[in-house]
Design a protein around this motif. Structure first.
Motif, PDB file in Angstrom:
ATOM      1  N   LEU A   1      46.563  37.881  33.847  1.00 50.96           N
ATOM      2  CA  LEU A   1      46.558  36.421  34.019  1.00 50.96           C
ATOM      3  C   LEU A   1      47.369  35.990  35.239  1.00 50.96           C
ATOM      4  O   LEU A   1      47.201  34.886  35.747  1.00 50.96           O
ATOM      5  CB  LEU A   1      47.164  35.743  32.772  1.00 50.96           C
ATOM      6  N   LEU A   2      48.260  36.878  35.686  1.00 51.84           N
ATOM      7  CA  LEU A   2      49.156  36.517  36.789  1.00 51.84           C
ATOM      8  C   LEU A   2      48.448  36.437  38.141  1.00 51.84           C
ATOM      9  O   LEU A   2      48.985  35.886  39.085  1.00 51.84           O
ATOM     10  CB  LEU A   2      50.300  37.543  36.878  1.00 51.84           C
ATOM     11  N   ALA A   3      47.240  37.016  38.226  1.00 47.55           N
ATOM     12  CA  ALA A   3      46.543  37.018  39.518  1.00 47.55           C
ATOM     13  C   ALA A   3      45.127  36.499  39.365  1.00 47.55           C
ATOM     14  O   ALA A   3      44.376  37.001  38.529  1.00 47.55           O
ATOM     15  CB  ALA A   3      46.519  38.429  40.105  1.00 47.55           C
ATOM     16  N   GLU A   4      44.782  35.543  40.200  1.00 48.45           N
ATOM     17  CA  GLU A   4      43.414  35.032  40.208  1.00 48.45           C
ATOM     18  C   GLU A   4      42.485  36.132  40.744  1.00 48.45           C
ATOM     19  O   GLU A   4      42.872  36.861  41.651  1.00 48.45           O
ATOM     20  CB  GLU A   4      43.399  33.828  41.159  1.00 48.45           C
ATOM     21  N   GLY A   5      41.304  36.282  40.166  1.00 50.89           N
ATOM     22  CA  GLY A   5      40.363  37.297  40.633  1.00 50.89           C
ATOM     23  C   GLY A   5      40.088  38.331  39.560  1.00 50.89           C
ATOM     24  O   GLY A   5      40.377  38.112  38.380  1.00 50.89           O
ATOM     25  N   THR A   6      39.544  39.484  39.976  1.00 49.14           N
ATOM     26  CA  THR A   6      39.037  40.455  39.014  1.00 49.14           C
ATOM     27  C   THR A   6      39.947  41.669  38.875  1.00 49.14           C
ATOM     28  O   THR A   6      40.108  42.456  39.810  1.00 49.14           O
ATOM     29  CB  THR A   6      37.621  40.912  39.433  1.00 49.14           C
ATOM     30  N   THR A   7      40.503  41.838  37.679  1.00 50.39           N
ATOM     31  CA  THR A   7      41.305  43.019  37.352  1.00 50.39           C
ATOM     32  C   THR A   7      40.428  43.963  36.546  1.00 50.39           C
ATOM     33  O   THR A   7      39.678  43.525  35.674  1.00 50.39           O
ATOM     34  CB  THR A   7      42.517  42.598  36.481  1.00 50.39           C
ATOM     35  N   ARG A   8      40.540  45.263  36.840  1.00 56.28           N
ATOM     36  CA  ARG A   8      39.778  46.233  36.046  1.00 56.28           C
ATOM     37  C   ARG A   8      40.724  47.271  35.490  1.00 56.28           C
ATOM     38  O   ARG A   8      41.513  47.859  36.233  1.00 56.28           O
ATOM     39  CB  ARG A   8      38.704  46.891  36.925  1.00 56.28           C
TER      40      ARG A   8
END
Ligand code: UD1
Length: 423
Positions: A33-40
């Motif tokens: 949640l701390l970073a906008e964009g796509t975490t995998r």
């Protein structure tokens, strides 16, 4: 409300694979949640708790997709900041979104989880830490509401090295203005995994793996791809299974260095533990010897393996003292173990277990994940049939438990339970 039907007597032998750690992946998902964009995230276990955390994130506005062994989380610019009671009460680890939400949105409204089967489990360290970082925190209508336009770094001392509080405060501090020091921080491998994930995202964390974590807040973080560390509690459960059934199991993916005290205890019980190229092997011949155990924060003996060691001692040669220092109410499990004939007496933090030659199969009930797994292990060495009810608890933390047991030679099956009669 399914149950497992366990027929005792099999010696478990063969190989079993361990996937990513439940206690790690849930926090990594929250940290996304701390970073906008796509975490995998990869090496993600197929367990109920991951499904629950996926739902928590979806309700916050994320798009979450599960692949085989992976989860992809797309975090939008604008997040909702509320985690509802219906999910938090099902999985306490949902409170891990508290720190990231305050850090990212300046506010968070997270349901209070309430008590559970292993103790009261306060949130006071989480709250005191966030207040130190400048948040205003209040509790209203069963919700914890935290607000802070921008958190500011501070010195935080934890009264006890709480895993959850260390994680929440770390996730809050990485986006705070200035330096945060967390003293008496938990040192569990799950914390190290979270720190490494945060550092890969662009955070500045020093003292990783020690009890003093120093975080220099940054303006923003970027999404990354990360492999979850292997589950040491699941690996430890298989090591216990080999020892209790006098079996021979190669635990592929198990990291012996994360289980040093637990494996040492099994060696004292008579097991042979050998490191392998990508795991470790546990072999046992003859009846286990009773072993005293004291649970402590990492690197001490993990409280999550305490129910299994109680099961082991209940069929061991001799008398053992097991001391629980982390969760005071974990002894609820003892009453179920006693239904299988175990001789266990508890007094405060201590349990005295007098080993019996054999346990005797009976219907029992899982009250939490680890107690459930331990009852299955006890059932494997009980005479006759043990029916373990409420196995949804086991589903929360053990991927394919029955299939893996069967592959190792156990006589275990899952049964659907029709709705119970009112009387
Ligand atoms: C995590 C693990 C759990 C493991 C435990 C200890 C997850 C999802 N769960 O739980 O499997 O058994 O670590 O290794 O990661 N405490 C307070 N106030 C607080 C926080 C904690 O009094 O604010 C107390 C608790 O009641 C408990 C002790 O501290 O007696 C340890 O709790 P903690 O380390 O926080 O456990 P969890 O993070 O809840």
């Amino acid at each position: 409300m399914d149950r497992f039907v366990v027929v005792g007597g099999a010696r478990l032998a063969g190989e079993v694979s361990v996937t990513g750690a439940k206690n790690s992946v849930l926090k990594l998902m929250a940290a996304s949640l701390l970073a906008e964009g796509t975490t995998r995230l990869t090496a993600v276990p197929d367990i109920l708790d991951v499904a629950i955390m996926s739902e928590v994130l979806r309700r916050l506005g994320c798009t979450v997709e599960r692949g085989p062994g992976s989860v992809t989380i797309d975090v939008p610019t604008e997040l909702s900041h509320e985690a509802d009671y219906d999910l938090v009460r099902r999985m306490r680890a949902s409170i891990a979104v508290l720190g990231p939400l305050v850090a990212r949105c300046g506010q968070a409204k997270v349901a209070l989880p309430g008590g559970d089967a292993i103790g009261s489990r306060g949130l006071d360290f989480h709250i005191a830490g966030l207040v130190k970082l400048g948040a205003h925190v209040e509790s209203e209508h069963g919700y914890l509401i935290a607000t802070a336009p921008r958190l500011t770094g501070a010195q935080v001392w934890l009264d006890f090295p709480s895993v959850g509080a260390t994680e929440n405060l770390l996730m809050a501090a990485v986006l705070a203005k200035g330096t945060t020091t967390i003293d008496n921080a938990a040192r569990e491998p799950d914390i190290v995994d979270l720190c490494q994930f945060l550092v890969a995202m662009g955070a500045s964390v020093e003292g990783i793996g020690t009890s003093t974590l120093v975080v220099e807040g940054v303006e923003r973080l970027s999404p990354v791809e990360h492999r979850t560390l292997p589950d040491r509690i699941v690996a430890g459960t298989w090591a216990m299974a080999a020892t209790i059934t006098r079996g021979d199991i190669y635990v592929r993916g198990g990291r012996a260095e994360h289980l040093e005290i637990a494996l040492d205890k099994l060696t004292m019980a008579g097991a042979l533990v050998e490191p392998g190229p990508d795991g470790f092997r546990v072999r046992m011949e003859g009846r286990p010897k009773a072993v005293d155990v004291v649970t402590l924060p990492y690197p001490g003996f993990p409280t999550d393996l305490q129910p299994m060691v109680l099961a082991l001692n209940s069929v061991a040669d001799g008398t053992a003292m097991v001391t629980e220092n982390v969760f005071e109410a974990r002894w609820m499990f003892v009453n179920e173990l006693a239904r299988l004939g175990a001789d266990v007496r508890t007094d405060g933090h201590h349990a005295v277990v007098r080993g019996r030659e054999v346990l005797s199969g009976a219907p029992v009930k899982a009250h939490d994940i680890r107690a459930g797994a331990a009852l299955v292990l006890a059932g494997l060495v009980a005479d006759g049939v043990t029916e373990v009810a409420d196995v949804h608890h086991i589903d929360r933390g053990y991927e394919g438990f029955v299939d893996k047991l069967v592959a190792l030679g156990a006589d275990v099956r899952r049964e659907q339970v029709e709705d119970e009669q009112p009387f």
